[in-house]
Scaffold this motif. Structure first.
Motif, PDB file in Angstrom:
ATOM      1  N   ASP A 146       0.859  -1.181   0.000  1.00  0.00           N
ATOM      2  CA  ASP A 146       0.000   0.000   0.000  1.00  0.00           C
ATOM      3  C   ASP A 146       0.895   1.231   0.000  1.00  0.00           C
ATOM      4  N   ALA A 147       0.924   1.921  -1.138  1.00  0.00           N
ATOM      5  CA  ALA A 147       1.735   3.140  -1.273  1.00  0.00           C
ATOM      6  C   ALA A 147       0.851   4.389  -1.285  1.00  0.00           C
ATOM      7  N   THR A 148      -0.402   4.248  -0.814  1.00  0.00           N
ATOM      8  CA  THR A 148      -1.336   5.367  -0.854  1.00  0.00           C
ATOM      9  C   THR A 148      -0.839   6.547  -0.038  1.00  0.00           C
ATOM     10  N   ARG A 149      -0.348   6.285   1.161  1.00  0.00           N
ATOM     11  CA  ARG A 149       0.111   7.371   2.037  1.00  0.00           C
ATOM     12  C   ARG A 149       1.635   7.485   2.086  1.00  0.00           C
ATOM     13  N   ARG A 150       2.312   6.372   1.874  1.00  0.00           N
ATOM     14  CA  ARG A 150       3.776   6.431   1.825  1.00  0.00           C
ATOM     15  C   ARG A 150       4.244   5.571   0.657  1.00  0.00           C
ATOM     16  N   GLY A 151       5.151   6.106  -0.050  1.00  0.00           N
ATOM     17  CA  GLY A 151       5.671   5.399  -1.204  1.00  0.00           C
ATOM     18  C   GLY A 151       6.619   6.310  -1.951  1.00  0.00           C
ATOM     19  N   ASN A 152       6.981   5.887  -3.132  1.00  0.00           N
ATOM     20  CA  ASN A 152       7.869   6.698  -3.957  1.00  0.00           C
ATOM     21  C   ASN A 152       7.173   6.970  -5.293  1.00  0.00           C
ATOM     22  N   PHE A 153       7.905   7.464  -6.261  1.00  0.00           N
ATOM     23  CA  PHE A 153       7.280   7.836  -7.532  1.00  0.00           C
ATOM     24  C   PHE A 153       6.729   6.642  -8.295  1.00  0.00           C
TER      25      PHE A 153
END
Length: 115
Positions: free
Chosen positions: A42-49
């Motif tokens: 889950d990259a909704t709130r934290r992630g990269n490009f």
């Protein structure tokens, strides 16, 4: 290799609940990427490009699940030489059991659906 898809690793059941919660809150796009039947990034709130890479039926990249030191990770690789200014895309390959999401990317081989 272009980039690793980074976010919070969660169980599939948690991902289903989060997706519903995101929809209730009016978050139009969630960035849930299935690793396997048990796990999702889950990259909704934290992630990269990597979470902003768009779908294409004729992508210039592909996603691959790798096991590194016993942990599954998602890595995006290029299929072709990507020039400066080119959009980075891959085929989302959503599960067939999902409601078909229409798409029109203008590619000659466009399926018209994300799944």
């Amino acid at each position: 290799m272009i980039v690793e898809y980074i976010g919070q690793k969660i169980r599939s059941l948690v991902a289903e609940e989060r997706e519903k919660a995101y929809e209730r809150r009016g978050i139009g796009s969630s960035y849930l990427f299935r690793i396997d039947e048990h796990s999702v990034i889950d990259a909704t709130r934290r992630g990269n490009f990597a979470r902003f890479i768009n779908h294409s039926c004729q992508p210039n990249c592909y996603a691959k699940v790798l096991t590194i030191e016993g942990e599954k990770r998602i890595v995006i690789y290029s299929r072709t030489v990507i020039q400066k200014g080119d959009e980075i895309t891959y085929d989302y390959k959503f599960p067939l059991k999902m409601t078909k999401s229409t798409v029109s990317v203008g590619a000659k081989s466009c399926r018209g659906y994300l799944n």
